[in-house]
Design an enzyme around this catalytic site. Structure first.
Site, PDB file in Angstrom:
ATOM      1  N   THR A 174      51.832 -34.827  15.244  1.00 47.17           N
ATOM      2  CA  THR A 174      51.736 -33.440  14.777  1.00 47.17           C
ATOM      3  C   THR A 174      51.110 -32.575  15.869  1.00 47.17           C
ATOM      4  O   THR A 174      50.074 -32.933  16.424  1.00 47.17           O
ATOM      5  CB  THR A 174      50.911 -33.354  13.485  1.00 47.17           C
ATOM      6  N   HIS A 251      53.467 -26.403   8.712  1.00 43.59           N
ATOM      7  CA  HIS A 251      52.350 -26.952   7.930  1.00 43.59           C
ATOM      8  C   HIS A 251      52.273 -26.305   6.548  1.00 43.59           C
ATOM      9  O   HIS A 251      51.187 -26.124   5.983  1.00 43.59           O
ATOM     10  CB  HIS A 251      51.024 -26.760   8.677  1.00 43.59           C
TER      11      HIS A 251
END
Length: 376
Positions: A174, A251
């Site tokens: 990520t 996100h």
């Protein structure tokens, strides 16, 4: 079920059944009843003005369908093949930290539910019970491991090696959390999760660069996913590094405020990839029609985030399975009504720009739902 309460086949075809949850919004309502305000805010909230989150939903609502008719759609198959495995839907349960606040089993419950149904699961590195125990709980599920970098190169290599050793199908890095965002729902209550207080190594995430991507690709054979890419420019760099999957995600609107909606970003990424990698996407996907829109736009897998947390809080592992069953039903009906029998027949010619009819909101995909707002 006795004869007096048996539901006739025609009613089942129309959507009725003996199941506790018969509409997706029912998971949300039950989750709200089961969760305290802090846990609820964690999943429904986003960063600062929550604009990015709303744009995620708006970008989906700005797409209408162009259906074809008089085609034989008596048999619709919404399954796909990913990572050499057949999945019942092109769906991946997206990585969410601290799943244990929704169900004691945390990531293990979700992985088992996904595996039972036949969907993929991506485990967050900040969700219990962790890499090994989740693998033990769902050894046959298609599992992917997602990492927040909280240490040096040796830390990263240890995590990748453990993922390989425990049968994860891919490894995900990520890259959109260099700085932790302001979650104003929590700040307004002066609340900080224990796991955030205990978290260490934030400077490593702030210092993350492409060299770590190269390190993983040079040393390991496992397919690599980069989560949080939002531009054609970074897509090109990722492709130059041999990245296997580009994961379009903001996100869930929980990091950079005033970003673009995920479905506004996706066409740019699809064009930049040009078939050289596979594509995942998430961001307010919570209906079968949402999944169909993403695949028609060029995605290969669709991440389900908030919805699976609501399902987990509402019904545990069984809630995950039931949520996926309802999504499958919605997807199959949508494909059939579009005039196709499988995702391979779908392309962007089935989509058309449109004006949204609903104000975008975290619950705007569920018009029958009315949740009393909390007063901060």
């Amino acid at each position: 079920m006795n004869e007096a309460t048996r539901i006739p086949p025609a009613a089942v075809e129309l959507g009725a059944s003996g199941e506790q949850f018969q509409n997706l919004h029912e998971f949300v309502r039950k989750a709200r009843a089961n969760l305290n305000q802090n846990a609820w805010d964690y999943i429904v909230g986003a960063a600062e003005t929550e604009t990015t989150m709303r744009r995620n939903r708006m970008a989906l609502d700005e797409l209408a369908f162009r259906p074809r008719v008089l085609r034989n759609v008596a048999k619709v198959d919404p399954s796909v093949e990913v990572f050499g495995r057949k999945l019942r839907l092109p769906v991946m349960i997206a990585p969410v930290g601290a799943l244990e606040i929704f169900d004691p089993g945390g990531g293990a419950s979700v992985a088992r539910g996904a595996g039972t149904f036949g969907a993929a699961h991506m485990l967050s590195s900040v969700s219990e019970p962790g890499l090994e125990k989740t693998a033990e709980a769902a050894p046959d599920a298609l599992r992917i491991y997602q990492l927040y970098v909280r240490g040096d190169d040796a830390f990263v290599e240890d995590c990748v090696s453990r993922a390989v050793a425990n049968g994860y199908a891919a490894f995900c890095l990520t890259v959109d959390t260099a700085h932790y965002s302001r979650r104003e729902r929590d700040i307004a209550k002066r609340y900080v999760r224990e796991s955030r207080i205990r978290a260490t190594g934030g400077d490593f995430q702030k210092g993350l660069e492409w060299r770590t991507v190269k390190l993983i690709k040079d040393k390991y054979k496992i397919p690599l996913v980069i989560k949080g890419i939002a531009t054609a420019e970074d897509t090109a760099i990722a492709l130059d590094h041999g990245v296997d999957w580009i994961y379009v995600s903001n996100h869930g609107g929980r990091q950079l405020d005033h970003g673009r909606g995920a479905m506004h970003v996706l066409p740019e990424i699809v064009n930049a990839v040009a078939g050289r990698a596979k594509i995942m996407v998430d961001g307010s996907f919570c209906r079968g029609t949402d999944i169909v829109k993403a695949i028609a736009s060029g995605a290969d897998l669709v991440g389900i985030g908030r919805l699976h947390c609501w399902a987990l809080a509402a019904g545990g592992e069984a809630g995950i399975v039931r949520m996926l069953e309802l999504l499958e039903d919605e997807v199959a009906r949508c494909l059939g009504l579009l005039g196709v029998t499988k995702f391979a027949e779908l392309d962007k010619s089935y989509l058309h720009p449109a004006t949204p009819t609903n104000l975008p909101h975290v619950f705007s995909a569920f018009p029958l739902l009315d949740i009393e707002p909390y007063r901060y």
